[in-house]
Design an enzyme around this catalytic site. Structure first.
Site, PDB file in Angstrom:
ATOM      1  CG  ASP A 108      31.202  37.275  39.049  1.00 13.53           C
ATOM      2  OD1 ASP A 108      31.315  36.768  40.161  1.00 13.53           O
ATOM      3  OD2 ASP A 108      30.375  38.172  38.776  1.00 13.53           O
TER       4      ASP A 108
ATOM      5  NE  ARG B  64      32.830  48.119  40.241  1.00 11.14           N
ATOM      6  CZ  ARG B  64      31.937  48.429  39.328  1.00 11.14           C
ATOM      7  NH1 ARG B  64      31.340  49.603  39.340  1.00 11.14           N
ATOM      8  NH2 ARG B  64      31.596  47.553  38.394  1.00 11.14           N
TER       9      ARG B  64
ATOM     10  CD  GLN C 199      41.511  41.406  33.565  1.00 13.68           C
ATOM     11  OE1 GLN C 199      42.321  40.583  33.153  1.00 13.68           O
ATOM     12  NE2 GLN C 199      40.579  41.114  34.449  1.00 13.68           N
TER      13      GLN C 199
ATOM     14  CD  GLU D 182      37.141  38.278  44.759  1.00  5.55           C
ATOM     15  OE1 GLU D 182      37.759  37.250  44.636  1.00  5.55           O
ATOM     16  OE2 GLU D 182      35.993  38.314  45.234  1.00  5.55           O
ATOM     17  CG  ASP D 183      40.833  41.652  39.207  1.00  3.77           C
ATOM     18  OD1 ASP D 183      41.638  40.810  39.632  1.00  3.77           O
ATOM     19  OD2 ASP D 183      41.027  42.330  38.191  1.00  3.77           O
ATOM     20  CB  SER D 184      39.771  47.104  40.660  1.00  5.79           C
ATOM     21  OG  SER D 184      38.621  47.227  41.432  1.00  5.79           O
TER      22      SER D 184
ATOM     23  CE1 TYR E 101      30.412  47.352  42.675  1.00  5.73           C
ATOM     24  CE2 TYR E 101      31.429  47.698  44.825  1.00  5.73           C
ATOM     25  CZ  TYR E 101      31.271  46.946  43.668  1.00  5.73           C
ATOM     26  OH  TYR E 101      31.998  45.785  43.513  1.00  5.73           O
TER      27      TYR E 101
HETATM   28  O1  TRH Z   1      33.156  45.008  38.728  1.00  5.61           O
HETATM   29  P1  TRH Z   1      33.336  44.738  40.152  1.00  5.61           P
HETATM   30  O2  TRH Z   1      32.529  45.534  41.044  1.00  5.61           O
HETATM   31  O3  TRH Z   1      33.085  43.212  40.434  1.00  5.61           O
HETATM   32  C1  TRH Z   1      32.391  42.752  41.586  1.00  5.61           C
HETATM   33  C2  TRH Z   1      33.319  42.152  42.591  1.00  5.61           C
HETATM   34  O4  TRH Z   1      34.196  41.198  42.049  1.00  5.61           O
HETATM   35  C3  TRH Z   1      32.517  41.518  43.694  1.00  5.61           C
HETATM   36  O5  TRH Z   1      33.361  40.910  44.635  1.00  5.61           O
HETATM   37  C4  TRH Z   1      31.578  40.499  43.110  1.00  5.61           C
HETATM   38  O6  TRH Z   1      30.857  39.909  44.103  1.00  5.61           O
HETATM   39  C5  TRH Z   1      30.679  41.198  42.135  1.00  5.61           C
HETATM   40  O7  TRH Z   1      31.457  41.816  41.114  1.00  5.61           O
HETATM   41  C6  TRH Z   1      29.717  40.266  41.486  1.00  5.61           C
HETATM   42  O8  TRH Z   1      34.874  45.015  40.570  1.00  5.61           O
HETATM   43  P2  TRH Z   1      36.207  44.181  40.324  1.00  5.61           P
HETATM   44  O9  TRH Z   1      36.187  42.925  41.094  1.00  5.61           O
HETATM   45  O10 TRH Z   1      37.313  45.080  40.561  1.00  5.61           O
HETATM   46  O11 TRH Z   1      36.175  43.801  38.777  1.00  5.61           O
HETATM   47  C7  TRH Z   1      36.394  44.734  37.764  1.00  5.61           C
HETATM   48  C8  TRH Z   1      37.185  44.085  36.649  1.00  5.61           C
HETATM   49  O12 TRH Z   1      37.101  44.905  35.490  1.00  5.61           O
HETATM   50  C9  TRH Z   1      38.658  43.975  36.977  1.00  5.61           C
HETATM   51  O13 TRH Z   1      39.158  42.758  36.457  1.00  5.61           O
HETATM   52  C10 TRH Z   1      39.296  45.143  36.238  1.00  5.61           C
HETATM   53  C11 TRH Z   1      38.412  45.209  35.024  1.00  5.61           C
HETATM   54  N1  TRH Z   1      38.362  46.485  34.332  1.00  5.61           N
HETATM   55  C12 TRH Z   1      39.018  46.593  33.100  1.00  5.61           C
HETATM   56  O14 TRH Z   1      39.664  45.633  32.657  1.00  5.61           O
HETATM   57  N2  TRH Z   1      38.917  47.776  32.405  1.00  5.61           N
HETATM   58  C13 TRH Z   1      38.205  48.843  32.859  1.00  5.61           C
HETATM   59  O15 TRH Z   1      38.142  49.894  32.156  1.00  5.61           O
HETATM   60  C14 TRH Z   1      37.563  48.714  34.138  1.00  5.61           C
HETATM   61  C15 TRH Z   1      36.797  49.879  34.687  1.00  5.61           C
HETATM   62  C16 TRH Z   1      37.654  47.522  34.829  1.00  5.61           C
END
Ligand code: TRH
Length: 377
Positions: A15, A273, A257, A275-277, A197
């Site tokens: 989010d 995993r 990021q 949405e963003d990654s 996850y």
């Molecule tokens: O953390 P997530 O599993 O987030 C999830 C999804 O967005 C899902 O759709 C939503 O419903 C739920 O949260 C509530 O995975 P996601 O989306 O990839 O987000 C991870 C963010 O963290 C992404 O912007 C990349 C960032 N990140 C870093 O900046 N540095 C890091 O070391 C890591 C591991 C991640």
């Protein structure tokens, strides 16, 4: 243009991750962004300095401050409101701001409901639909549903103008230097990043990687994935990677990021995993496997299928995604595991590159939002 972006952190980092990327991109294109968030803690590592006002154009504000008329009164009215992921703007904020807009001739801000990312067909049907506000101070106003997505009839994907130049400047020397912060990479090692996850297949994958001839360096992402790996090793009768095994584990710190994006560019295979990654893995153009956010009602299964179809990934690669998400038969899972471990991934890589090229021709989310708002005003 002034943007109020509202974000509630449900769980994980997605989010705030998406809201931050959008805020930073809007600001880099000249917008003035106020990001209202109920838990900004992850920004400390995702975007160092963000909370201290060190990113020009973005102000990170406490969600609770939006409920305090004294604090809101001190701010100029925004041109756009963005409710991220169906979070609702606080009624106190509306009660304070709506009369101020009305006093200016009832010009409501462009009010966007920014939805989750999906490749499913409903996205094209629902993108851009309006919804009237039925109650509260803003009764009679309307919001517009804005869907990120993979096709021309959607809002598109986040893709900053600097992304491609930065990727092009990131060559072999930069990769080596980047990875060296965490460990010395051997020439013969395949490098894999792991952000997931709790996939049932993980313990088996670790064993297979440890037992095969080709050496692997597994870079374990910060947070839940660290804990998962440790649980996985503690729960199994397998002693974990030994000095003589082909698998090396390195636990990564929390990366910004920008550095997380560099990590995806640096690896031969990325497990991502949420949405963003997954979007960033696509932009990195390297073979990847997506762990989709699992939903209790099984809604993630058609969502994954739609994604695989939309990207036209190779059937074997699609099978691997299903297996990683526990949506494949035993036989398919076995075949997928074999392919996962094989360091030769030319066809896989070509498929991701083809999908990436097509998506690069699509508008990006920030441009789509900017265009939409300009037309509305
Ligand atoms: O953390 P997530 O599993 O987030 C999830 C999804 O967005 C899902 O759709 C939503 O419903 C739920 O949260 C509530 O995975 P996601 O989306 O990839 O987000 C991870 C963010 O963290 C992404 O912007 C990349 C960032 N990140 C870093 O900046 N540095 C890091 O070391 C890591 C591991 C991640």
């Amino acid at each position: 243009m002034i943007w109020d972006i509202f974000c509630r952190v449900i769980d994980n980092y997605g989010d705030i991750g998406v809201c931050w990327r959008l805020s930073a991109d809007l600001a880099a294109r000249g917008g003035q962004v106020r990001l209202w968030v109920d838990d900004a803690s992850a920004l400390a590592w995702m975007a160092p300095g963000a909370r201290q006002g060190q990113w020009p154009g973005v102000q990170v504000l406490d969600w609770n401050a939006a409920q305090d008329p004294a604090q809101v009164a001190a701010l100029p009215l925004a041109d756009v409101w963005v409710e991220a992921f169906a979070c609702d703007i606080a009624p106190e904020f509306l009660a304070h701001c709506v009369p101020r807009y009305q006093a200016l001739g009832d010009q409501q801000p462009v009010w966007i409901n920014l939805e989750y990312l999906s490749a499913e067909p409903y996205v094209e049907r629902c993108h851009g639909l309006q919804s009237p506000v039925m109650q509260g101070a803003a009764r009679g106003w309307h919001k517009t549903f804005f869907y990120p997505g993979f096709g021309p009839g959607t809002g598109g994907l986040l893709r900053e103008p600097w992304m491609q130049p930065q990727q092009q400047a990131f060559g072999a020397a930069q990769r080596q230097q980047f990875l060296q912060q965490f460990t010395e990479v051997r020439n013969d090692e395949q490098v894999i990043s792991l952000f997931c996850y709790a996939p049932a297949l993980l313990p088996t994958l670790l064993r297979r990687l440890a037992d095969q001839a080709a050496p692997t360096l597994l870079l374990v992402a910060y947070g839940g994935t660290h804990k998962l790996l440790q649980r996985c090793l503690a729960d199994s009768d397998w002693p974990g990677p030994q000095t003589q095994s082909a698998l090396r584990l390195v636990y990564l710190p929390a990366l910004s990021q920008r550095d997380y994006d560099r990590l995806l560019l640096s690896c031969d295979l990325n497990f991502v995993r949420g949405e963003d990654s997954v979007v960033r893995a696509l932009w990195a153009g390297k073979p990847f496997v997506w762990h989709i956010y699992p939903q209790g009602d099984g809604a993630h299964a058609p969502k994954l299928e739609a994604f695989l179809q939309r990207l036209e990934l190779d059937p074997q690669v699609a099978r691997m995604h299903r297996a990683w998400n526990e949506l494949a038969s035993e036989e398919e899972t076995e075949a997928a595991l074999e392919l996962l471990c094989r360091p030769e991934r030319a066809t896989w890589q070509a498929g991701v590159q083809a999908a990436r090229s097509k998506l690069l021709n699509l508008h990006d989310l920030t441009s789509a939002l900017n265009d939409f708002v300009q037309k509305k005003r």
